[in-house]
Write a protein that holds these residues in place. Structure first.
Motif, short mmCIF file in Angstrom:
data_model
loop_
_atom_site.label_atom_id
_atom_site.label_comp_id
_atom_site.label_asym_id
_atom_site.label_seq_id
_atom_site.Cartn_x
_atom_site.Cartn_y
_atom_site.Cartn_z
N TRP A 145 -0.31 -4.67 -15.21
CA TRP A 145 1.07 -4.19 -15.28
C TRP A 145 1.64 -4.09 -13.88
N LYS A 146 2.94 -4.34 -13.81
CA LYS A 146 3.62 -4.38 -12.52
C LYS A 146 3.88 -2.98 -12.01
N THR A 147 3.51 -2.74 -10.76
CA THR A 147 3.75 -1.44 -10.15
C THR A 147 4.90 -1.54 -9.16
N VAL A 148 5.48 -0.40 -8.83
CA VAL A 148 6.59 -0.37 -7.87
C VAL A 148 6.07 -0.73 -6.48
N GLU A 149 6.74 -1.65 -5.83
CA GLU A 149 6.38 -2.02 -4.46
C GLU A 149 7.12 -1.12 -3.49
N LEU A 150 6.34 -0.32 -2.76
CA LEU A 150 6.94 0.64 -1.83
C LEU A 150 7.42 -0.07 -0.56
N PRO A 151 8.45 0.46 0.09
CA PRO A 151 8.96 -0.16 1.32
C PRO A 151 7.91 -0.19 2.42
N LEU A 152 7.76 -1.33 3.07
CA LEU A 152 6.78 -1.47 4.13
C LEU A 152 7.10 -0.56 5.31
N ASN A 153 6.04 -0.05 5.92
CA ASN A 153 6.13 0.78 7.14
C ASN A 153 6.86 2.09 6.92
N GLN A 154 7.09 2.45 5.67
CA GLN A 154 7.73 3.74 5.39
C GLN A 154 6.68 4.83 5.36
N LEU A 184 -9.90 15.95 0.80
CA LEU A 184 -9.02 15.74 1.95
C LEU A 184 -7.62 15.34 1.52
N LEU A 185 -7.53 14.56 0.44
CA LEU A 185 -6.23 14.11 -0.04
C LEU A 185 -5.39 15.26 -0.58
N SER A 186 -6.06 16.29 -1.04
CA SER A 186 -5.34 17.42 -1.63
C SER A 186 -4.82 18.40 -0.60
N GLU A 187 -5.16 18.17 0.68
CA GLU A 187 -4.82 19.14 1.71
C GLU A 187 -3.44 18.94 2.31
N GLY A 188 -2.75 17.91 1.90
CA GLY A 188 -1.45 17.62 2.49
C GLY A 188 -1.57 16.51 3.52
N VAL A 189 -1.11 15.33 3.18
CA VAL A 189 -1.28 14.16 4.04
C VAL A 189 0.05 13.42 4.17
N LEU A 190 0.08 12.52 5.12
CA LEU A 190 1.20 11.60 5.28
C LEU A 190 0.68 10.18 5.07
N ALA A 191 1.45 9.39 4.36
CA ALA A 191 1.04 8.03 4.04
C ALA A 191 2.05 7.04 4.60
N THR A 192 1.55 5.91 5.10
CA THR A 192 2.39 4.83 5.59
C THR A 192 2.01 3.56 4.85
N VAL A 193 2.99 2.87 4.31
CA VAL A 193 2.74 1.64 3.56
C VAL A 193 2.45 0.51 4.53
N GLN A 194 1.22 -0.03 4.44
CA GLN A 194 0.82 -1.12 5.32
C GLN A 194 1.15 -2.48 4.74
N SER A 195 0.90 -2.65 3.44
CA SER A 195 1.15 -3.94 2.81
C SER A 195 1.11 -3.78 1.30
N PHE A 196 1.43 -4.88 0.62
CA PHE A 196 1.37 -4.94 -0.84
C PHE A 196 0.66 -6.24 -1.21
N ASP A 197 -0.48 -6.13 -1.89
CA ASP A 197 -1.29 -7.30 -2.17
C ASP A 197 -0.95 -7.98 -3.49
N GLY A 198 0.18 -7.66 -4.07
CA GLY A 198 0.59 -8.24 -5.33
C GLY A 198 0.39 -7.34 -6.52
N SER A 199 -0.53 -6.38 -6.41
CA SER A 199 -0.77 -5.44 -7.51
C SER A 199 -0.91 -4.02 -7.05
N THR A 200 -1.19 -3.81 -5.75
CA THR A 200 -1.48 -2.47 -5.24
C THR A 200 -0.80 -2.27 -3.90
N ASN A 201 -0.25 -1.07 -3.68
CA ASN A 201 0.27 -0.69 -2.37
C ASN A 201 -0.88 -0.19 -1.51
N LEU A 202 -1.08 -0.80 -0.35
CA LEU A 202 -2.15 -0.42 0.56
C LEU A 202 -1.59 0.55 1.59
#
Length: 1165
Positions: A838-847, A989-1007
């Motif tokens: 199923w198609k997932t939303v592609e997040l903006p790069l470098n955001q 660690l993920l539950s402690e409050g993190v910041l994420a940056t979109v590196q790339s999109f491989d066609g099915s997953t946001n990395l």
């Protein structure tokens, strides 16, 4: 108090929040009675003020429209969000108390009405009361009861009749409502006259409902017999009993004649002085005129202590200016002004840059029927409105930045003197910012009048405040859209100040929905709808119902500015005569009228003609006149959208009156105004129309059948055939029940039988008071779109002559000769399956953003809630389609559900246990007897049996999920199976409050690249996980498995139901936090019920995970024979092959100890 009769503003209620979860509020669509609209509970978002269907799961008191608003509001709400205490089982739930009241209401206290009163009270509106009308020149003795400003004050005439009526009304009100205390508040309508209990003396008086608060708990009331206002709780408002005399308001609303304020509003000093001078005094009042349909009297008052009129006193003291009469300038005066402006420009223009190359850009083009969201940027009257498209907001903002940068680099030049009509940059006086402008005129040699082409307003500026534009800055079309409100005209000769103020209160700072209804010259005739209000507010209808405007006598256009076109004068070369037309109207006072149906789209859109022999003869005669007119030689005709003309119908070659909808190179889309059908015609088959041919009102009347709705999402083919059979070729008896933008809502009878009741009894429709019953079309079923009786206009006339003969039409689709198909046929649903792609939303790069984590499988696969805004309308429509599909196919899939187990990460349909409704979901883990899922549009998780799982059709996956598939970047180094300890460390660690940056999109997953928060040291989570993985795999007793990228199908997870935003939600919030093995986390998000801080159990969890990694960091040779005895054997004499390896591992262990100690310290903070 300021006049705010029509304010529909949404007020913020309570204190919003981001508590823990959002839960779906209960819905109830029951009706209280046929004579009053549905009474339903409406809640508003505590952050943005829009209608809300969700609430905070912890406190259960604060409502939101989306997860985004809840997240934004958490900082304020977290201080007051407390877990709600469950009510005792025997007590009635709070929601039951405030739910819509249905059924028997006799147990509730009601006002003491007459015995003959119906259980459903008859609503009384201001128009139902007799109105006091004083003739021009009348003098009366009156007392000023309440004064708001010179434009709004109330008088009480000192006549025995008025005083006696006031006494009788007040006495009767106290008798009727004394001792009345209703448990369930009465919900009045806007503009309704009710019995209201005044807060000061708790007596009952007549009050006009001016507006309702956003929380639907209070109403703004104007006491019509005294002129004062106050906000009143709904439990002190009751319907006006029938025994109360329908006398006119005793307080006569007035304004001071022939004066206007010096600025936009009256000064506070003026109002105070005037209030002291006249309030409570018996004065001589002279009536000068009537405004707003005789509701407001323009008067002048003799001030006895000065011996002069009030208007004179206000002007002499500088509190007011004398009103200029609204006289249009003559052509000679206009020419004189233009010549003066041109002389001012030319006087100093020799040798200077006149900017003639910079012509204003083209305006935005709109087509008839277009609908889009706008904000009003400038408003002078209902016929002079400037809008901007909301979708162009970012473009306008970018333009403003470029203009600022451009103008700051250009100093003022004495050589720049732009000619009238050219475009330039102008510095707005109020904010000193630069905007695109058009030079309108030179008021003097150094002063220029400019109009801001992107916003619609204008002002006079110094020549030094102008700068030349570059070519690139002129590329964007003008963003200001000139509009005029369709369907209204002023009550008097011009629009009143109160009308403009009232309209400003409705449209200011609001996003409105605009629909293009027509056009005139350079303006679009539009309807304005405030969709954020509940119910939706049509600006034209609100102005008309409040008495600020009158319905237009022309068809969807202002009467005083009727659209013009070439007529008889065009052919003869004489001066053009304006074209004015009107539409046939149905009586709205309850009378029955005979109708003949001409065109049927469906029961919610069909077109009729009034069965009047005289009009029928005139229509036949008109056909002959049209033929004679169009066959004569005529100059070339250029049609324009929104203008009437003549068109030849291809079906019979005859000429008919039409309204042009759209114009293209060779064709035009037209609407046959006397029959209701649409068609495409060649431009060569169009002719100009004359005023003589427009005298007969347009005969086609758009209607919709009241009291019946389709059984599903649309009308079935069988229902269309039934409706056509009931109305085709028959004389119908009709009675108008309501008037909306869709036309007249009518009650139809065919051969003495109700058409709506027949459709309902034949199972072809449902009552408008019943809930929708949806059905799923099978792959073999074809759907009928908007069906049109394929008849040409001439056949309609012939049919009327023999309407006694029933002619059943077997054509349901729109004929290509009549009109193009406006909607394609609905395709059959696609095959159902459990797709993992199923198609997932592609997040903006470098955001970079703060993710709201919904579920974690491993670093190779986890889900976050999409930060994009939810399209509520599309999601609601999809939920209805989903419910239709699942309810119709559940039986066929339930038997094979266990055999066809879905794979992890597969999309499916899941029945939520709390409400038994179906939702889209994604499988997290498939076990023997149950499956763990995450609800794809809400983010919460649950374990359900396989009987509650169904495959999902592909067409239900077209709308992207609200959860987004993600993974840490560097998947090429990840194992197929993750060690449990590393996964637990990742979750913690993920539950402690993190910041994420979109590196790339491989066609099915946001990395994503994930870093800890500043408080946690901003460490790279990707590096920590890889280090922990390498350390553990290096110390395993078996060789390291082959590394490969993880795929959702290979992921496993142990999940626990966790309460999450809105529907669906688990029954208990407490149970969802009993164990820390849950894979659902959020960072500063609604789903974090325990707040942003870490719990002691979570700290221990991190310590345990760290300790396990440390304990596994031993030498790979663990047998006693391989242990090194440093006391007896030195390194040189050792026969153990592991000694050198141990030395390297000791060094690595020191590095890992330092790394893990840092992680451990951060986890404890």
């Amino acid at each position: 108090m300021n006049l705010n009769l029509l304010s529909m503003s949404v007020f913020v209620i309570g204190h919003p929040g981001q508590g823990a979860m959002l839960s779906l509020t209960e819905r109830n669509e029951d009706m209280l009675g046929e004579s009053m609209p549905p009474l339903r509970k409406v809640n508003f978002c505590n952050f943005c003020g829009q209608q809300a269907n969700f609430r905070c799961m912890r406190c259960k008191k604060t409502f939101y429209c989306s997860v985004v608003c809840q997240s934004e509001d958490w900082r304020a709400h977290r201080h007051i969000c407390k877990a709600s205490t469950p009510a005792p089982a025997k007590e009635t739930p709070v929601e039951a108390i405030v739910s819509p009241v249905v059924g028997d209401r006799t147990s509730q206290p009601e006002p003491k009405m007459n015995q003959g009163d119906a259980s459903t009270p008859q609503r009384v509106y201001l128009r139902d009361l007799e109105m006091t009308t004083l003739a021009k020149g009348t003098e009366i003795q009156a007392t000023v009861l309440e004064l708001h400003s010179p434009s709004k004050f109330f008088l009480l005439a000192q006549s025995p009749e008025v005083l006696d009526a006031l006494h009788q009304i007040t006495t009767e009100l106290q008798k009727t409502y004394s001792g009345c205390s209703s448990v369930t508040a009465y919900t009045p309508n806007l503009g309704e006259v009710c019995a209201v209990q005044f807060s000061h003396d708790l007596n009952w008086y007549r009050g006009l409902v001016q507006s309702m608060a956003a929380d639907q708990k209070t109403a703004s009331i104007l006491y019509i017999d005294f002129g004062n206002e106050e906000d009143v709780p709904l439990n002190r408002i009751q319907p006006l009993a029938t025994n109360i005399k329908r006398a006119p308001p005793c307080a006569l609303r007035c304004c001071v004649a022939r004066v206007v304020p010096p600025s936009d509003t009256w000064t506070g000093e003026c109002c105070i002085v005037l209030r002291q001078a006249v309030t409570g005094k018996n004065l001589t009042v002279s009536v000068v005129g009537l405004l707003e349909s005789d509701h407001v009297h323009a008067v002048d008052i003799l001030l006895p202590f000065m011996g002069k009129q009030l208007s004179t006193f206000l002007i002499e003291c500088g509190y007011a200016l004398e009103e200029e009469t609204n006289v249009k300038p003559t052509k000679q005066e206009i020419n004189a002004l233009e010549n003066a402006s041109l002389e001012n420009f030319k006087r100093l223009s020799n040798g200077k840059d006149d900017n003639t190359w910079a012509q204003p850009p083209e305006p935005l083009t709109q087509a008839l029927g277009d609908s889009f969201s706008v904000v009003v940027t400038h408003l002078q009257s209902p016929l002079d409105i400037i809008c901007q498209k909301v979708e162009n907001a970012s473009v306008i903002q970018e333009l403003q930045l470029k203009l600022r940068e451009h103008c700051l680099q250009l100093p003022a030049s004495q050589n720049f003197r732009p000619a009238p009509g050219t475009a330039c940059c102008a510095q707005f006086s109020e904010d000193n910012q630069w905007y695109r402008a058009k030079v309108l005129a030179y008021s003097s040699e150094e002063r220029v009048c400019v109009g801001y082409i992107d916003f619609g307003n204008s002002e006079e500026v110094d020549l030094a405040c102008l700068r030349p534009l570059s070519t690139s800055l002129l590329a964007l079309p003008m963003q200001a859209i000139p509009c005029a409100l369709a369907g209204v005209q002023p009550v008097g000769e011009s629009w009143s100040e109160a009308c403009v103020l009232a309209m400003q209160s409705i449209v200011s700072n609001r996003i409105l929905c605009v629909k293009i209804m027509g056009g005139r010259e350079d303006k679009a005739l539009v309807s304005l709808i405030d969709e954020a209000s509940d119910p939706q507010a049509n600006v034209a209808e609100v102005l008309i119902s409040a008495g600020y405007a009158a319905p237009s006598t022309s068809c969807n256009q202002p009467a005083e500015q009727a659209m013009t076109a070439a007529g008889d004068a065009q052919a003869s070369g004489q001066a053009e005569e304006p074209l004015v037309w009107s539409c046939a109207e149905l009586p709205t006072d309850g009378q029955t009228v005979a109708l003949l149906v001409s065109v049927v789209e469906n029961p919610e859109e069909f077109y009729c003609r009034i069965h009047n022999p005289k009009d029928h003869e005139m229509l036949i005669e008109l056909g002959a006149q049209l033929k004679q007119h169009c066959k004569a030689d005529a100059p070339p005709f250029s049609p324009k959208a929104g203008e009437p003309c003549c068109a030849m119908f291809s079906g019979d070659g005859a000429w008919y009156r039409v309204m042009v909808k759209e114009v293209f190179e060779e064709h035009a889309s037209v609407y046959y105004v006397d029959y209701g059908n649409n068609s495409w015609v060649l431009k060569s088959d169009l002719r100009a129309i004359t005023p003589r041919l427009l005298k007969l009102p347009f005969q086609a009347v758009r209607c919709w059948l009241a009291g019946v709705l389709p059984r599903g999402l649309e009308w079935s083919k069988e229902a269309l055939l039934w409706f056509q059979t009931l109305v085709d070729g028959r004389q119908l008896s009709a009675r108008v029940l309501s008037v909306t933008d869709r036309g007249y809502g009518v009650e139809l009878e065919s051969n003495g039988q109700s058409v709506a009741a027949t459709l309902i009894s034949e199972q072809q429709g449902r009552s408008s008071t019943q809930a929708v019953q949806l059905s799923v079309p099978t792959p073999r079923e074809t759907h009928a779109t908007t069906g049109t009786l394929a008849k040409n206009p001439e056949s309609m006339i012939e049919k009327e002559q023999s309407h006694s003969q029933v002619q059943a039409s077997n054509v349901t689709g729109a004929s290509t000769k009549d009109a193009p198909a406006e909607e394609p046929a609905v395709a059959a649903p696609s095959a159902a399956s459990f797709p993992v792609d199923w198609k997932t939303v592609e997040l903006p790069l470098n955001q970079t953003f703060e993710p709201c984590v919904a579920a974690v499988i491993s670093p190779s696969l986890f889900y976050i809630l999409s930060p994009s805004q939810v399209d509520v309308k599309k999601l609601q429509q999809l939920m209805m389609e989903l419910a239709t599909y699942c309810n119709s196919n559940q039986a066929s899939y339930s038997s094979s559900a266990v055999q066809n187990k879905p794979a992890p990460a597969a999309a499916c349909c899941t029945q939520f246990s709390a409400d038994n409704n179906w939702y889209r979901a994604v499988v997290l883990e498939a076990e023997e007897n149950e499956v763990s899922v995450i609800y794809a549009d809400y983010g919460n998780t649950e374990k359900v049996p396989y009987s509650r799982i169904m495959p999902i059709p592909l067409h239900l996956l077209e709308l992207p999920f609200q959860i987004t598939r993600c993974a840490l970047s560097g998947k090429e180094h990840f194992p197929a199976v993750w060690p449990v300890e590393v996964v637990e460390l990742f979750k913690s660690l993920l539950s402690e409050g993190v910041l994420a940056t979109v590196q790339s999109f491989d066609g099915s997953t946001n990395l994503l690249s994930v870093t800890l928060s500043t408080e946690r040291g901003r460490g790279q989570l990707n590096a920590m996980i890889l280090d922990g993985l390498q350390a553990q795999t290096r110390h395993l007793p078996s060789p390291t498995p082959t590394l490969k990228a993880d795929h959702p199908n290979n992921s496993t997870s142990s999940t626990t139901p966790v309460a999450a935003p809105d529907q669906p939600q688990p029954a208990s919030v407490t149970e969802t936090y009993k164990g820390l093995e849950s894979t659902t986390f959020t960072t500063s998000s609604p789903a974090m019920a325990l707040g942003p801080t870490q719990t002691p159990q979570q700290k221990d969890k991190v310590e345990d995970a760290v300790q396990k990694v440390i304990e596994q960091m031993e030498p790979p040779c663990g047998a006693p024979s391989c242990k090194v005895n440093t006391k007896t054997t030195g390194p040189a004499t050792s026969g153990c092959c592991c000694l050198e390896l141990k030395t390297k591992i000791d060094h690595l262990e020191q590095l890992m100890q330092q790394q893990l100690s840092l992680i451990k310290q951060m986890a404890r903070q």
